[in-house]
Design an enzyme around this catalytic site. Structure first.
Site, PDB file in Angstrom:
ATOM      1  N   GLU A 267       0.812  -1.223   0.000  1.00  0.00           N
ATOM      2  CA  GLU A 267       0.000   0.000   0.000  1.00  0.00           C
ATOM      3  C   GLU A 267       0.843   1.271   0.000  1.00  0.00           C
ATOM      4  OE1 GLU A 267      -3.239  -0.299   2.878  1.00  0.00           O
ATOM      5  OE2 GLU A 267      -4.348  -1.419   1.390  1.00  0.00           O
TER       6      GLU A 267
ATOM      7  N   GLU B  57      -5.337  -8.399  -1.666  1.00  0.00           N
ATOM      8  CA  GLU B  57      -6.082  -8.276  -0.408  1.00  0.00           C
ATOM      9  C   GLU B  57      -7.527  -7.959  -0.726  1.00  0.00           C
ATOM     10  OE1 GLU B  57      -4.729  -5.698   2.765  1.00  0.00           O
ATOM     11  OE2 GLU B  57      -2.640  -6.243   2.397  1.00  0.00           O
TER      12      GLU B  57
HETATM   13  C1  BG6 Z   1      -4.609  -3.090   4.215  1.00  0.00           C
HETATM   14  C2  BG6 Z   1      -3.310  -3.514   4.824  1.00  0.00           C
HETATM   15  O1  BG6 Z   1      -4.623  -1.726   4.311  1.00  0.00           O
HETATM   16  O2  BG6 Z   1      -5.804  -3.391   4.811  1.00  0.00           O
HETATM   17  C3  BG6 Z   1      -3.445  -4.572   5.904  1.00  0.00           C
HETATM   18  O3  BG6 Z   1      -2.382  -3.904   3.873  1.00  0.00           O
HETATM   19  C4  BG6 Z   1      -4.705  -4.310   6.714  1.00  0.00           C
HETATM   20  O4  BG6 Z   1      -2.266  -4.550   6.661  1.00  0.00           O
HETATM   21  C5  BG6 Z   1      -5.896  -4.410   5.792  1.00  0.00           C
HETATM   22  O5  BG6 Z   1      -4.850  -5.155   7.811  1.00  0.00           O
HETATM   23  C6  BG6 Z   1      -7.254  -4.275   6.480  1.00  0.00           C
HETATM   24  O6  BG6 Z   1      -7.303  -3.132   7.264  1.00  0.00           O
HETATM   25  P1  BG6 Z   1      -7.683  -3.206   8.789  1.00  0.00           P
HETATM   26  O7  BG6 Z   1      -7.449  -1.874   9.298  1.00  0.00           O
HETATM   27  O8  BG6 Z   1      -9.110  -3.613   8.830  1.00  0.00           O
HETATM   28  O9  BG6 Z   1      -6.802  -4.230   9.397  1.00  0.00           O
END
Ligand code: BG6
Length: 486
Positions: A202, A384
């Site tokens: 990111e 992701e």
């Molecule tokens: C992404 C990151 O921004 O989103 C992860 O790469 C992160 O590290 C994921 O965990 C989900 O966000 P959150 O804040 O719900 O954990």
């Protein structure tokens, strides 16, 4: 035909400081995130620091806020604070069990990040920490046992503490050298196991002390740090191509889809410019040069020029990425007058939100896949995607997470349409996060994503027992039928 392509990679993704723990084991050095407390949507996470007059300060550190850190402030652990990265959910001692659970779903890929300070505890040693290398070698061996392809994030939003304090993190070119040395060590040690590498996580969203190690978080410091990361990424990509034949390099971008709030020309133009805040990163790294609109992006952040040398331009061009990977959780809406760094955006009346206020928008994923592939014309990978929710476990730790299945089903359909109908070359998907882990933005445990429930609460209490949820078997069926049975 409604199956995903035969060689499509299915799996999950995690990050070391949210998952691994073992922060004082195996010679691991400290990361900036180790000084970051837990938090919640209402109470942002913060770093704990001491100033030269002895006073304690708590600058906010979450994804949504990045407070400036005064020059004389040093990180300090407080007895009454809870620091989630120290134990996380202890993959360090559970990796065999967790990888077996992933294999049980039929995963063919696992994306994980290597902890920089486990390999170079301060970032500056001449020789890497052998215990750290041994730990990850065991992880790679375990993946090999189950024929799971590794995908490694070299740097997931993190910085060895010493590099942050000594050099002001990515604000300094010194950190480029430290990163390239670290990447070279990984290619030497793990090149025979690993073909897919992501240079940064990111990169379009990180800023401030936690992920970048910089005390300031103004526009100039942020974009200077980004430039240094671009150069580091390009150098590592070029080196990786030479050292690991057949290797493929990507970087990871936070790519919520972005809609204009109305068709009012001012909103449309604002949308064009706001979207460039993302293209700026992908264009520069995947096409290898700063585009015409770079100056306009800088001007929105309060400065006119970055001094980019001819040598750096050459490095960027030679170190272009092979594919584009991105996270997709939600879409955002924007309108004229919105701030340039506006994670939440304006409300979208057509979408429902998760309990954490993230709009659920499966079609936005199809839109995003098309948008990136149309523009960049390189393979794409969804590294992701997932739904953070409150799971109610029964006395055995079992969760009926139909909401998660619904979320994933709709996103898989959208991804399948992008591939089969629109012709997007998307070669894999890693769900965030297959085993419950600590939330990045809030530091909570109760914001759960996994197919597997982990018995641990927001303060680290619990047995750490792993129990598959209802979605575990559903995912197994999805993979075994190549996504035909959604
Ligand atoms: C992404 C990151 O921004 O989103 C992860 O790469 C992160 O590290 C994921 O965990 C989900 O966000 P959150 O804040 O719900 O954990």
């Amino acid at each position: 035909m409604s199956k995903f392509p035969k060689d499509f990679l299915w799996g999950g993704a995690t990050a070391d400081f949210q998952y691994e723990g073992g922060f004082k084991e195996g010679g691991r050095g400290l990361l900036s995130h180790d000084y970051e407390t837990d938090g919640s949507l209402e109470n942002p996470r913060h770093h704990t620091m001491k100033r030269s007059d002895g006073s304690i300060i708590k600058p906010r550190s979450s994804f949504f806020y990045a407070d400036e850190v005064p020059e004389d402030a040093e990180p300090v652990f407080l007895d009454d604070a809870y620091y989630p990265s120290h134990k996380a959910v202890d993959f360090y001692h559970h990796y065999k069990e967790d990888i077996k659970l992933m294999a049980g779903m039929g995963f063919t890929v696992y994306r994980f990040s290597i902890c920089w300070s486990r390999i170079y505890p301060t970032g500056e040693e001449e020789m890497p920490n052998q215990e750290g290398l041994d730990f990850y070698k065991d992880v790679f061996e375990e993946l090999k046992k189950y024929n799971i392809e590794p995908m490694v994030t070299i740097c997931h939003d993190e910085m060895p503490m010493v590099l942050a304090l000594k050099y002001d993190g990515w604000a300094s070119r010194k950190v480029i050298d430290a990163y390239v040395k670290y990447a070279k060590t990984l290619f030497e040690a793990f090149g025979s196991y690993c073909k897919y590498w992501l240079t940064f996580n990111e990169i379009n969203a990180v800023r401030g002390f936690g992920p970048c190690g910089t005390r300031k978080s103004d526009g100039y410091t942020r974009y200077l740090a980004d430039h240094h990361m671009f150069v580091a990424s390009a150098l590592a990509t070029k080196l990786g191509h030479e050292m690991v034949p057949g290797s493929k390099f990507g970087a990871m971008y936070a790519m919520s889809e972005l809609y204009p709030a109305t068709c009012k020309p001012e909103d449309m133009f604002h949308h064009l410019e706001a979207r460039r805040e993302n293209w700026y990163f992908i264009d520069t790294m995947a096409r290898g040069y700063y585009h015409n609109y770079a100056k306009s992006v800088w001007s929105h952040h309060g400065f006119d020029e970055l001094d980019i040398s001819e040598e750096d331009k050459k490095i960027l061009f030679e170190g272009q990425l092979d594919f584009v990977s991105f996270s997709y959780y939600r879409s955002n809406t924007t309108q004229a007058g919105d701030p340039w760094f506006n994670v939440g955006g304006s409300p979208n009346p057509y979408l429902e939100n998760t309990p954490w206020g993230w709009p659920i928008d499966a079609l936005g994923l199809r839109y995003c896949l098309n948008e990136i592939y149309d523009r960049i014309q390189k393979p794409v990978f969804v590294v992701e995607n997932g739904m953070g929710a409150i799971d109610e476990a029964d006395e055995n730790g079992y969760v009926e997470d139909d909401y998660r299945i619904d979320y994933l089903r709709e996103h898989f359909k959208a991804m399948r349409d992008a591939i089969l109908i629109d012709g997007v070359d998307c070669f894999g998907y890693t769900m965030w996060a297959p085993i419950d882990l600590v939330s990045l933005s809030t530091g909570e445990m109760k914001k759960r994503y996994g197919f597997v429930y982990v018995d641990m609460d927001d303060k680290g209490q619990g047995t750490l027992k792993r129990t598959p949820k209802k979605s575990y078997n559903w995912m197994k069926e999805v993979i075994s039928t190549q996504g035909e049975n959604l």
